[in-house]
Write an enzyme that holds these catalytic residues in place. Structure first.
Site, PDB file in Angstrom:
ATOM      1  N   LYS A   1     -20.998  19.054   7.791  1.00 11.18           N
ATOM      2  CA  LYS A   1     -19.910  19.412   8.689  1.00 11.18           C
ATOM      3  C   LYS A   1     -19.541  18.255   9.613  1.00 11.18           C
ATOM      4  CE  LYS A   1     -16.840  21.987  10.595  1.00 11.18           C
ATOM      5  NZ  LYS A   1     -15.570  22.177   9.889  1.00 11.18           N
TER       6      LYS A   1
ATOM      7  N   SER B   1       0.830  -1.198   0.000  1.00  8.00           N
ATOM      8  CA  SER B   1       0.000   0.000   0.000  1.00  8.00           C
ATOM      9  C   SER B   1       0.870   1.256   0.000  1.00  8.00           C
ATOM     10  CB  SER B   1      -0.984  -0.046   1.169  1.00  8.00           C
ATOM     11  OG  SER B   1      -2.167   0.664   0.854  1.00  8.00           O
TER      12      SER B   1
END
Length: 335
Positions: free
Chosen positions: A190, A138
């Site tokens: 948010k 990765s």
């Protein structure tokens, strides 16, 4: 009196053990000690002036110091930058072998590591050969793409090309025990993927968009940097699966099989040298250095967490490696 004696004995033993632990850890230093090049291997003419620097990139790649009982030490990213700068300043260093042993890290830190290596290569013209250790997956593979050549052990675990964002939701469980959470926000997104509020599909669409963007960047870099990639197999190679070094070489994800010695010879060849000494950067007076000596494993990072009504939300509650934060995107191999 006997009770006090029985109590004193384990206390003395514990004190001695603690003193021993402190002595051992203190010898590791703060990470600010002056590093010096120490020879660990040579090829060709003995006493050659030319050097190849062996630099490790080990552990989870994060842009944060390693916090511990005796203070902080530079994290993998800071250590990488420091040693690359030393290799750049030393005109005797003609190439670098970067020993990668990492399951990856955050998207941003993996990108920084890649960029630091590429900028070093472009500024100095010194070749960089990647030597993969046990795991270079990765984000570890992302950083490895910056090298001129990649050498992997036959049993290295590599690949795992993809992105993960950890998330969980406990709102239903809270509701069952009569707990209601309320967040006052400036907009509907948010508190995206708030674990204490009911699941909102729109939030996960936004997160999926971020993941897709990061993945596209990773996939594109693989295609750009790996000319030998097996034709027509990009989708399969970049779907997140992990490969052994031997399979990775056959598929074009790495160039050659071998260890540090093989990578050293590749670096010598790329630098156009006939002889050279492989050096590691280590404190004077430290333990003898060898090609496979490793820096101590990083201590677990401090993790940002939240606690509401006695319910703790952190890496452990998600079953994630210590240091992995919910809501942050990672190029990380999670076996």
């Amino acid at each position: 009196m006997r009770a006090m004696t029985r109590l004193a004995v384990p206390l003395l033993i514990a004190s001695a053990m603690l003193a021993g632990c402190i002595s051992v850890n203190a010898s590791l230093g703060s990470g600010r000690e002056k590093l010096r090049p120490q020879p660990v291997l040579a090829v060709g003419e003995e006493g050659s002036r030319d050097r190849v620097a062996l630099i490790p990139l080990r552990g989870v790649i994060v842009d944060a110091p390693d916090e511990g009982l005796l203070g902080s030490r530079p994290g993998p990213l800071a250590s990488l930058g420091r040693q690359l700068a030393m290799a750049e300043a030393d005109d005797r260093v003609r190439a670098v072998v970067l020993r990668v042993d990492s399951p990856g890290g955050s998207v941003a830190a993996s990108e920084m590591a890649y960029r630091e290596i590429r900028m070093f290569r472009e500024r100095t013209g010194k070749p960089v050969v990647i030597s993969m250790g046990e795991v270079a997956a990765s984000g570890g593979y992302y950083a490895a793409l910056a090298g001129d050549r990649i050498v992997a052990e036959p049993t290295t675990l590599t690949g795992s090309i993809g992105v993960v964002v950890a998330s969980l939701n406990v709102s239903e469980g809270l509701e069952r025990i009569g707990v209601e959470s309320r967040f006052v926000t400036s907009g509907p997104n948010k508190d995206i993927a708030n674990p204490l509020a009911p699941v909102r599909t729109a939030h996960y669409r936004i997160l999926q968009g971020l993941v897709d963007e990061y993945y596209g960047r990773f996939r594109g870099l693989v295609v750009q940097r790996r000319d030998a990639l097996a034709t027509g197999s990009v989708d399969e190679l970049t779907d997140g699966r992990v490969f052994t070094g031997e399979t990775a070489r056959r598929l074009g994800l790495v160039d050659e099989l071998g260890g540090v010695r093989t990578a050293f010879l590749q670096a010598v060849q790329l630098a156009g040298l006939e002889s050279a000494t492989l050096v590691r950067y280590a404190p004077r007076g430290g333990p003898p250095q060898t090609i496979y000596a490793e820096a101590p494993l990083a201590r677990p990072m401090a993790v940002a967490d939240a606690s509401v009504s006695g319910i703790r939300v952190d890496a452990a509650s998600l079953g994630l490696p210590t240091g992995m934060r919910p809501g942050v995107a990672y190029y990380l191999y999670l076996p």
